[in-house]
Scaffold this motif. Structure first.
Motif, PDB file in Angstrom:
ATOM      1  N   TYR A 257       0.822  -1.211   0.000  1.00  0.00           N
ATOM      2  CA  TYR A 257       0.000   0.000   0.000  1.00  0.00           C
ATOM      3  C   TYR A 257       0.855   1.258   0.000  1.00  0.00           C
ATOM      4  O   TYR A 257       0.630   2.174  -0.808  1.00  0.00           O
ATOM      5  N   VAL A 258       1.836   1.335   0.904  1.00  0.00           N
ATOM      6  CA  VAL A 258       2.675   2.534   0.973  1.00  0.00           C
ATOM      7  C   VAL A 258       3.364   2.831  -0.357  1.00  0.00           C
ATOM      8  O   VAL A 258       3.367   3.998  -0.808  1.00  0.00           O
ATOM      9  N   PRO A 259       3.933   1.839  -1.048  1.00  0.00           N
ATOM     10  CA  PRO A 259       4.606   2.148  -2.308  1.00  0.00           C
ATOM     11  C   PRO A 259       3.705   2.771  -3.376  1.00  0.00           C
ATOM     12  O   PRO A 259       4.192   3.509  -4.238  1.00  0.00           O
ATOM     13  N   GLN A 260       2.399   2.497  -3.323  1.00  0.00           N
ATOM     14  CA  GLN A 260       1.500   3.071  -4.319  1.00  0.00           C
ATOM     15  C   GLN A 260       0.638   4.199  -3.761  1.00  0.00           C
ATOM     16  O   GLN A 260      -0.207   4.758  -4.484  1.00  0.00           O
ATOM     17  N   ALA A 261       0.845   4.571  -2.489  1.00  0.00           N
ATOM     18  CA  ALA A 261       0.073   5.666  -1.897  1.00  0.00           C
ATOM     19  C   ALA A 261       0.317   6.954  -2.688  1.00  0.00           C
ATOM     20  O   ALA A 261       1.374   7.150  -3.289  1.00  0.00           O
ATOM     21  N   ARG A 262      -0.669   7.843  -2.665  1.00  0.00           N
ATOM     22  CA  ARG A 262      -0.590   9.013  -3.534  1.00  0.00           C
ATOM     23  C   ARG A 262       0.292  10.119  -2.940  1.00  0.00           C
ATOM     24  O   ARG A 262       0.457  10.214  -1.716  1.00  0.00           O
ATOM     25  N   GLU A 263       0.803  10.960  -3.808  1.00  0.00           N
ATOM     26  CA  GLU A 263       1.640  12.077  -3.396  1.00  0.00           C
ATOM     27  C   GLU A 263       0.811  13.332  -3.120  1.00  0.00           C
ATOM     28  O   GLU A 263       1.285  14.263  -2.466  1.00  0.00           O
ATOM     29  N   THR A 264      -0.406  13.385  -3.630  1.00  0.00           N
ATOM     30  CA  THR A 264      -1.284  14.528  -3.371  1.00  0.00           C
ATOM     31  C   THR A 264      -1.792  14.488  -1.937  1.00  0.00           C
ATOM     32  O   THR A 264      -1.787  13.448  -1.284  1.00  0.00           O
ATOM     33  N   SER A 265      -2.250  15.640  -1.446  1.00  0.00           N
ATOM     34  CA  SER A 265      -2.676  15.744  -0.045  1.00  0.00           C
ATOM     35  C   SER A 265      -4.177  15.870   0.133  1.00  0.00           C
ATOM     36  O   SER A 265      -4.710  15.466   1.165  1.00  0.00           O
ATOM     37  N   GLY A 266      -4.871  16.459  -0.845  1.00  0.00           N
ATOM     38  CA  GLY A 266      -6.272  16.785  -0.668  1.00  0.00           C
ATOM     39  C   GLY A 266      -7.234  15.725  -1.157  1.00  0.00           C
ATOM     40  O   GLY A 266      -6.923  14.934  -2.050  1.00  0.00           O
ATOM     41  N   ILE A 267      -8.433  15.741  -0.558  1.00  0.00           N
ATOM     42  CA  ILE A 267      -9.466  14.788  -0.936  1.00  0.00           C
ATOM     43  C   ILE A 267      -9.980  15.055  -2.347  1.00  0.00           C
ATOM     44  O   ILE A 267     -10.539  14.176  -3.002  1.00  0.00           O
ATOM     45  N   ASP A 268      -9.765  16.277  -2.862  1.00  0.00           N
ATOM     46  CA  ASP A 268     -10.243  16.599  -4.207  1.00  0.00           C
ATOM     47  C   ASP A 268      -9.477  15.853  -5.290  1.00  0.00           C
ATOM     48  O   ASP A 268      -9.908  15.843  -6.448  1.00  0.00           O
ATOM     49  N   ALA A 269      -8.380  15.202  -4.919  1.00  0.00           N
ATOM     50  CA  ALA A 269      -7.629  14.405  -5.892  1.00  0.00           C
ATOM     51  C   ALA A 269      -8.272  13.049  -6.152  1.00  0.00           C
ATOM     52  O   ALA A 269      -7.881  12.354  -7.094  1.00  0.00           O
ATOM     53  N   LEU A 270      -9.245  12.649  -5.331  1.00  0.00           N
ATOM     54  CA  LEU A 270      -9.884  11.347  -5.475  1.00  0.00           C
ATOM     55  C   LEU A 270     -11.093  11.438  -6.406  1.00  0.00           C
ATOM     56  O   LEU A 270     -11.621  12.535  -6.648  1.00  0.00           O
TER      57      LEU A 270
END
Length: 592
Positions: A257-270
């Motif tokens: 999971y960690v290796p593919q976790a996203r670099e963006t911070s906000g929920i609007d990226a989902l």
């Protein structure tokens, strides 16, 4: 704070200070039917959410934990809320009494907002470092929380609930994989903070595991054979179920999971992230404010509070700019005097004793529910903020103010008086307890939680320090300003992260430039906002409304203004949407 976050209210409702029911005709059979509907709804909701029943001291469902991460549960919930909305739409609101009309409007909003929330795939982000079910269940599993461990049945109830929890965590793993495939991923920093929590719950030996705690305290009054049976059952539950489960989950998070976790911070990226954030703003603030409006409000409040902070800097004779003063406060050894965590707890107890004699000057009513200060449990302490957990409705379990003390030598006291007023007395402990103890409210309203009201009240309570004999030390008053600044910053960084593309690092830097919290504390807070979008907006929005209403009343009444009466008015109806609260105060003023 993390306690029962129940669905909020947005619309402009009728309020409980409408003309008394005796001044107009009401339909008694219709009112009886409506009250039966409210009772049925509350009972059904507790069955759907048995953890809430446990937190209230209702032990009927202590052996249950529905798997809320499944599509089946979401469908059941949607059907439940739709069914009650259909029933409510058959009720003629106009024939109800004043209090019932408020209950009608609140229930209608709750049902509608629940149905709106059901459209979002929240089950695909089942765990994070701040709100995951492993945290709440961990508190219960310790034996020091709301789950009772006094009878053999209590222990058996927990064993059944623990198995339900294990099934839920199996589902969490599946959902994380499903979510990753569809673009629902935690930011990397949150995934990394989640990992040590899972690893701590995977650690041996069995006898030292958090979930084994109650087995070490089985009452001597239990028959020998029952004690032996229960200890064996707990040993199997921990060693054969929980440790392997959390070992597997931690391995998955670490390696996949960690290796593919996203670099963006906000929920609007989902997927649907922008719509979800707009929904959460309504949920938590009970207003129609937009992200842009809240961002601008935050910027103006930050500027106002910085000016007040400059005054304190000058008062203590500090030479240098405000940023340098923040650094000085963060690192001042005189403000970090403790060597033992118990000294931190004792300091809060001393604050309580010091301000207690002044409470009668501001409040007519005080809670019957007892109150305690406790250190946050070790397994979640590193990522936790100070928080309040309500007592049980019958008063048998106290309200608890949890204080994280991960490094006692670095614990800074400059904001402790302010923190006590917010989390404890007269903040959350007064508001929660007086609401739960108010038997004139329908059952479902005695446990409602509207974040803008509840957190707004607690932030307003911070401003009462001087009236309660506190803030005599300029550093403690600076602590109050810092706490208010902290909430103003939230308006800026939460909206920045979730609607303006701000990175975690930009939000951290903005906070460092405008408040005196330690960098470690700021990082934990920013990551909290990332995990709980929009919740942090509720504090300042609610506080500003309550302060505005008090100012209106003071101007209207002049020398006749009664602060006790104002506080009674604000607290008497329990949690309400801000529009309802405003109407109550306006009618109080008009009726004078």
């Amino acid at each position: 704070m993390r306690f029962l976050i129940v669905l909020l209210c947005l619309a402009f409702f009728a309020c409980e200070s409408d003309p008394p029911e005796t001044e107009r005709e009401t339909d008694a059979p219709a009112e009886a039917a409506f009250e039966a509907l409210l009772t049925s709804y509350q009972e059904g909701r507790l069955q759907l959410n048995p953890l809430e029943a446990t937190m209230l001291g209702d032990d009927r469902y202590n052996d249950r934990l529905p798997n809320s991460l499944t599509d089946e549960y979401k469908a059941e919930s949607r059907g439940f809320y739709q069914d009650y909305l259909n029933q409510l739409n058959q009720v003629d609101r106009s024939v109800l009494g004043a209090t019932d009309q408020v209950s009608y409007d609140v229930l209608k909003w709750e049902l509608n907002i629940a149905l709106q929330g059901a459209d979002f795939a929240t089950q695909l982000l089942p765990l994070d470092q701040f709100t995951g079910p492993h945290l709440m269940i961990g508190q219960l599993a310790s034996g020091a929380g709301a789950q009772p461990f006094e009878t053999v049945e209590d222990y058996d109830n927990w064993l059944a609930r623990a198995e339900d929890f294990a099934v839920m965590m199996d589902t969490a793993r599946v959902n994380m994989e499903r979510g990753a495939a569809r673009g629902y991923l935690l930011p990397r920093s949150l995934a990394l903070k989640l990992l040590p929590q899972l690893e701590s719950l995977a650690a041996e030996p069995v006898e030292e595991h958090l979930f084994f705690g109650p087995a070490n305290r089985i009452p001597d009054t239990f028959p020998t054979e029952e004690r032996e049976r229960l200890q064996g059952a707990f040993r199997g539950m921990v060693g054969q179920r929980m440790i392997p489960l959390f070992t597997d989950l931690a391995t998955y998070v670490r390696e996949e999971y960690v290796p593919q976790a996203r670099e963006t911070s906000g929920i609007d990226a989902l997927p649907k992230g922008e719509a979800y954030y707009n929904y959460l703003i309504k949920l938590y603030t009970t207003t129609d404010m937009t992200a842009d409006e809240i961002h601008e409000l935050g910027l103006s409040e930050v500027a106002r509070i910085r000016e007040a902070m400059e005054g304190i800097k000058a008062k203590v004779g500090f030479e240098g700019d405000l940023q340098a003063f923040f650094d000085y406060v963060r690192t001042n050894a005189d403000l970090m005097p403790f060597d033992d965590p118990q000294e931190v707890i004792a300091n809060f107890e001393a604050i309580h004793e010091r301000m207690q004699p002044q409470l009668d000057r501001l409040f007519n009513k005080t809670p019957k529910t007892e109150f305690e200060v406790r250190r946050t449990e070790a397994f979640r302490e590193a990522s936790a903020s100070a928080e309040y957990n309500p007592g049980s409705q019958d008063g048998s379990r106290p309200g608890i103010f949890y204080v994280p003390i991960p490094e006692v030598e670095e614990y800074n006291v400059f904001s402790d008086e302010d923190l006590f007023l917010h989390e404890a007395i007269p903040g959350h402990h007064y508001q929660f307890s007086l609401q739960q103890e108010n038997e004139s409210l329908p059952a479902f309203r005695r446990n409602l939680w509207y974040s803008a009201y509840g957190e707004g009240w607690a932030l307003y309570a911070e401003s009462l320090g001087k009236e309660l004999g506190l803030y005599e030390d300029p550093y403690q008053y600076f602590g109050m300003l810092s706490a208010e600044m902290h909430r103003a910053i939230r308006l800026v960084v939460d909206t920045g992260i979730h609607s303006k593309g701000w990175s975690r690092e930009r939000a951290i830097q903005y906070s460092l430039e405008n408040e005196a919290e330690s960098e470690a504390s700021i990082v934990a807070e920013i990551e909290r906002y990332m995990a709980m979008p929009a919740q942090a907006l509720s504090y300042k929005v609610g506080q500003l409304k309550i302060r505005e209403l008090r100012a209106r009343a003071e101007e209207a009444f002049g020398d006749a203004f009664d602060i006790k009466a104002f506080h009674d008015l604000v607290l008497e109806g329990g949690c309400l949407p801000l529009a309802v609260l405003e109407k109550k105060v306006e009618e109080w003023i008009a009726g004078a």
